[in-house]
Design a protein around this motif. Structure first.
Motif, PDB file in Angstrom:
ATOM      1  N   UNK A 165       2.735 -11.566   0.402  1.00 17.92           N
ATOM      2  CA  UNK A 165       2.602 -13.030   0.441  1.00 17.92           C
ATOM      3  C   UNK A 165       1.442 -13.480   1.313  1.00 17.92           C
ATOM      4  N   UNK A 166       0.873 -12.544   2.084  1.00 15.77           N
ATOM      5  CA  UNK A 166      -0.337 -12.815   2.871  1.00 15.77           C
ATOM      6  C   UNK A 166      -1.479 -12.053   2.189  1.00 15.77           C
ATOM      7  N   UNK A 167      -2.482 -12.750   1.660  1.00 14.69           N
ATOM      8  CA  UNK A 167      -3.476 -12.116   0.777  1.00 14.69           C
ATOM      9  C   UNK A 167      -4.179 -10.883   1.319  1.00 14.69           C
ATOM     10  N   UNK A 168      -4.384 -10.788   2.630  1.00 16.07           N
ATOM     11  CA  UNK A 168      -5.112  -9.621   3.150  1.00 16.07           C
ATOM     12  C   UNK A 168      -4.183  -8.529   3.672  1.00 16.07           C
ATOM     13  N   UNK A 169      -2.873  -8.712   3.506  1.00 13.52           N
ATOM     14  CA  UNK A 169      -1.905  -7.687   3.911  1.00 13.52           C
ATOM     15  C   UNK A 169      -1.280  -7.101   2.641  1.00 13.52           C
ATOM     16  N   UNK A 170      -1.253  -5.783   2.570  1.00 13.32           N
ATOM     17  CA  UNK A 170      -0.775  -5.085   1.378  1.00 13.32           C
ATOM     18  C   UNK A 170       0.384  -4.162   1.743  1.00 13.32           C
ATOM     19  N   UNK A 171       1.140  -3.761   0.728  1.00 13.69           N
ATOM     20  CA  UNK A 171       2.223  -2.794   0.940  1.00 13.69           C
ATOM     21  C   UNK A 171       2.234  -1.825  -0.227  1.00 13.69           C
ATOM     22  N   UNK A 172       2.347  -0.538   0.093  1.00 20.47           N
ATOM     23  CA  UNK A 172       2.379   0.496  -0.940  1.00 20.47           C
ATOM     24  C   UNK A 172       3.504   1.474  -0.647  1.00 20.47           C
ATOM     25  N   UNK A 173       3.910   2.206  -1.687  1.00 18.88           N
ATOM     26  CA  UNK A 173       4.912   3.251  -1.513  1.00 18.88           C
ATOM     27  C   UNK A 173       6.327   2.714  -1.464  1.00 18.88           C
ATOM     28  N   UNK A 174       7.198   3.482  -0.818  1.00 16.55           N
ATOM     29  CA  UNK A 174       8.633   3.191  -0.830  1.00 16.55           C
ATOM     30  C   UNK A 174       9.001   1.865  -0.184  1.00 16.55           C
ATOM     31  N   UNK A 175       8.136   1.332   0.672  1.00 15.62           N
ATOM     32  CA  UNK A 175       8.454   0.098   1.378  1.00 15.62           C
ATOM     33  C   UNK A 175       8.240  -1.134   0.498  1.00 15.62           C
ATOM     34  N   UNK A 176       7.566  -0.960  -0.640  1.00 16.33           N
ATOM     35  CA  UNK A 176       7.247  -2.079  -1.524  1.00 16.33           C
ATOM     36  C   UNK A 176       8.322  -2.253  -2.589  1.00 16.33           C
ATOM     37  N   UNK A 177       8.673  -3.488  -2.869  1.00 12.95           N
ATOM     38  CA  UNK A 177       9.722  -3.800  -3.843  1.00 12.95           C
ATOM     39  C   UNK A 177       9.270  -3.443  -5.266  1.00 12.95           C
ATOM     40  N   UNK A 178      10.181  -2.820  -6.016  1.00 11.68           N
ATOM     41  CA  UNK A 178       9.921  -2.545  -7.422  1.00 11.68           C
ATOM     42  C   UNK A 178       9.037  -1.358  -7.699  1.00 11.68           C
ATOM     43  N   UNK A 179       8.776  -0.545  -6.695  1.00 13.42           N
ATOM     44  CA  UNK A 179       7.941   0.633  -6.885  1.00 13.42           C
ATOM     45  C   UNK A 179       8.797   1.902  -6.902  1.00 13.42           C
ATOM     46  N   UNK A 180       8.414   2.902  -7.720  1.00 12.18           N
ATOM     47  CA  UNK A 180       9.161   4.165  -7.692  1.00 12.18           C
ATOM     48  C   UNK A 180       9.025   4.825  -6.331  1.00 12.18           C
ATOM     49  N   UNK A 181      10.116   5.385  -5.834  1.00 15.53           N
ATOM     50  CA  UNK A 181      10.072   6.045  -4.529  1.00 15.53           C
ATOM     51  C   UNK A 181       9.607   7.491  -4.736  1.00 15.53           C
ATOM     52  N   UNK A 182       8.338   7.625  -5.068  1.00 12.01           N
ATOM     53  CA  UNK A 182       7.749   8.918  -5.394  1.00 12.01           C
ATOM     54  C   UNK A 182       6.411   9.078  -4.678  1.00 12.01           C
TER      55      UNK A 182
END
Length: 516
Positions: free
Chosen positions: A344-361
């Motif tokens: 929700x903050x344009x310059x902050x990103x999230x990847x991997x298991x901590x991100x909603x709707x992403x495969x935990x792989x």
């Protein structure tokens, strides 16, 4: 959120200017300033950091591992390296070798009996290898001039993070872009009496110096089944307690075959049961009380170890995300992201298991991290594609899959529009030792209308990951059933059985393979 609708590819903006118009530099603010700050030293975070640094950016990684409730701690590299894929696969391999030793006598090898396994020796070898990977990650960061901080991080504002060292010293780090890649940790069922005091999780099992002995694994996840599987394969007494269905997120026919194979090879299952409490007896053993949900009858059993494998929770609680304005899912506490991995903050990103709707792989986190770094550096506009991601469950009989389950295909396209081709087969290596192959099974889920696009592949058998990886490429490229059938098999292999699938479920014919 307006940022979710934007289509531009983000690139590095100029540094923020203070009230006087001067650029904020390290000596002005007392902060250490970077182009990119990655919070989390797991597979995704490290991949993103190294890629950005290679593309010329000033990058820092902040990583801190909170010891497990049992006091287990580990080094750089995240879940996969330390308490996930790597030690799990090595212990799975140790169990498979035990089976191979039993087979060996049928092939003429004289193997001394009885065959015994030394947990301590295996654990030391696995742990030493993991430690070498920790060191390797440190060296790679240094080689790429990525600054590494062993700090516990929390947000101060949208561009600034406070890192706290083990000694309590605070350091402020600011960056134009921040990537959150903190992953997740095993969930403890704290509502169950004695769960936290006496239980362990996958954070601990791979770092035990001594054998866990008779083990109760609570859960129906792939983590639960994989751990119970290798424990059984190592000659230990393992019981799995499941509330409902196993491998809920996977094809349920395949899940049943996986657990049937495990049950027929020594793993015990308590189905439809939930634990109520765990107590330590005077002799040191753990007494578990549970209830059978169907009969409402209570029962007890004694174990040396209770392993909780009841899901994972994202590592977001201590980040102070609200100070940066980063939104999370109220249900999962995972970070909400868009197709560009932006929060929700344009310059902050999230990847991997901590991100909603992403495969935990792990591999998806790695690829997502690299692609994000390239976009941020203006090198590419490619987004991560989360469709048709292959994976494998490393149970004693491995289960590899890519694409839709049969249930998902029917729900999406309708039963009349889906064709399933399947076969029970016997691996050649199972023949001489007369191994049970009753659960070795393959199915390909397709659209019924020509050219019969392949929607999903499910493979249960030896080396399932190796088999599935190759077919995943074809499915990613839009392979049809006709194209699979025109592919020449490699004989004699298990993988060739995929290109020999001729019998559909709809036909009702016996799908058991006979002959070559």
């Amino acid at each position: 959120m307006a940022h979710l609708l934007r289509s531009r590819v983000p690139t590095w903006p100029p540094p923020p200017r203070g009230p006087s118009g001067h650029t904020h530099q390290e000596h002005d603010t007392g902060q250490q300033c970077y182009d990119l700050l990655v919070i989390g030293g797991g597979s995704g975070g490290l991949a993103c950091a190294k890629e950005a640094a290679q593309l010329g950016k000033k990058v820092a990684v902040v990583d801190y591992v909170e010891p497990s409730p049992r006091g287990t701690r580990w080094g750089l590299g995240g879940t996969c390296v330390n308490v996930g894929c790597i030690p799990k696969k090595l212990m799975h391999q140790a169990a498979l070798l035990g089976g191979s030793l039993h087979d060996a006598s049928h092939f003429g090898w004289e193997v001394a009996q009885p065959i015994r396994h030394d947990w301590r020796k295996m654990a030391e070898a696995v742990q030493n290898y993991v430690k070498s990977l920790n060191w390797g990650h440190r060296v790679q960061l240094q080689d790429r001039k990525v600054k590494y901080f062993n700090f516990k991080a929390s947000f101060v504002n949208k561009h600034t993070v406070c890192g706290v060292s083990k000694g309590g010293k605070e350091t402020l780090l600011s960056a134009e872009h921040i990537v959150i890649a903190t992953g997740g940790r095993p969930r403890y069922p704290t509502h169950i009496e004695g769960a936290l005091e006496y239980g362990i999780t996958s954070d601990d099992i791979f770092w035990l110096k001594e054998s866990p002995g008779r083990t109760l694994v609570v859960g129906a996840s792939y983590v639960a089944l994989e751990c119970a599987g290798f424990l059984t394969g190592l000659g230990l007494d393992a019981t799995v307690m499941m509330r409902s269905v196993p491998l809920r997120a996977f094809d349920q026919q395949m899940a049943s075959l996986v657990t049937n194979h495990m049950a027929s090879h020594g793993t015990r299952f308590l189905r439809g049961c939930i634990p109520l409490k765990v107590e330590r007896l005077s002799d040191g053993q753990l007494q578990v009380t549970w209830v059978d949900l169907a009969s409402d009858r209570k029962d007890t059993g004694t174990f040396d170890t209770v392993l909780w494998a009841v899901g994972r929770v994202p590592e977001t609680g201590s980040l102070n995300l609200e100070k940066a304005g980063v939104r999370t899912s109220p249900d999962t506490q995972k970070i909400l992201v868009d197709a560009q991995e932006a929060t929700s903050v344009p310059h902050i990103y999230a990847i991997g298991d901590v991100a909603e709707g992403r495969p935990e792989l792990t591999p998806t986190a790695i690829m997502a991290g690299r692609l994000l770094a390239r976009r941020l550096c203006g090198q590419s506009s490619d987004l991560m594609d989360y469709d048709n991601v292959p994976t494998t469950v490393f149970t004693p009989l491995e289960y590899g899959c890519v694409g839709l389950s049969e249930e998902e295909a029917v729900a999406r396209h309708g039963e009349d529009s889906v064709e399933v081709y399947h076969a029970y087969y016997k691996p050649l290596e199972f023949t001489v030792p007369e191994r049970d192959a009753s659960q070795c099974y393959i199915k390909v889920v397709c659209l019924r209308e020509p050219p019969r696009l392949v929607l999903g592949l499910h493979f249960l058998g030896p080396n399932a990951g190796e088999v599935t990886q190759g077919f995943a490429l074809g499915i990613k490229c839009g392979a049809s059933y006709e194209q699979v059938m025109r592919t020449v098999g490699i004989h004699p292999t298990c993988a060739e059985e995929v290109v020999k699938l001729r019998i559909s479920k709809r036909s009702g014919l016996d799908p058991t393979v006979t002959g070559c």
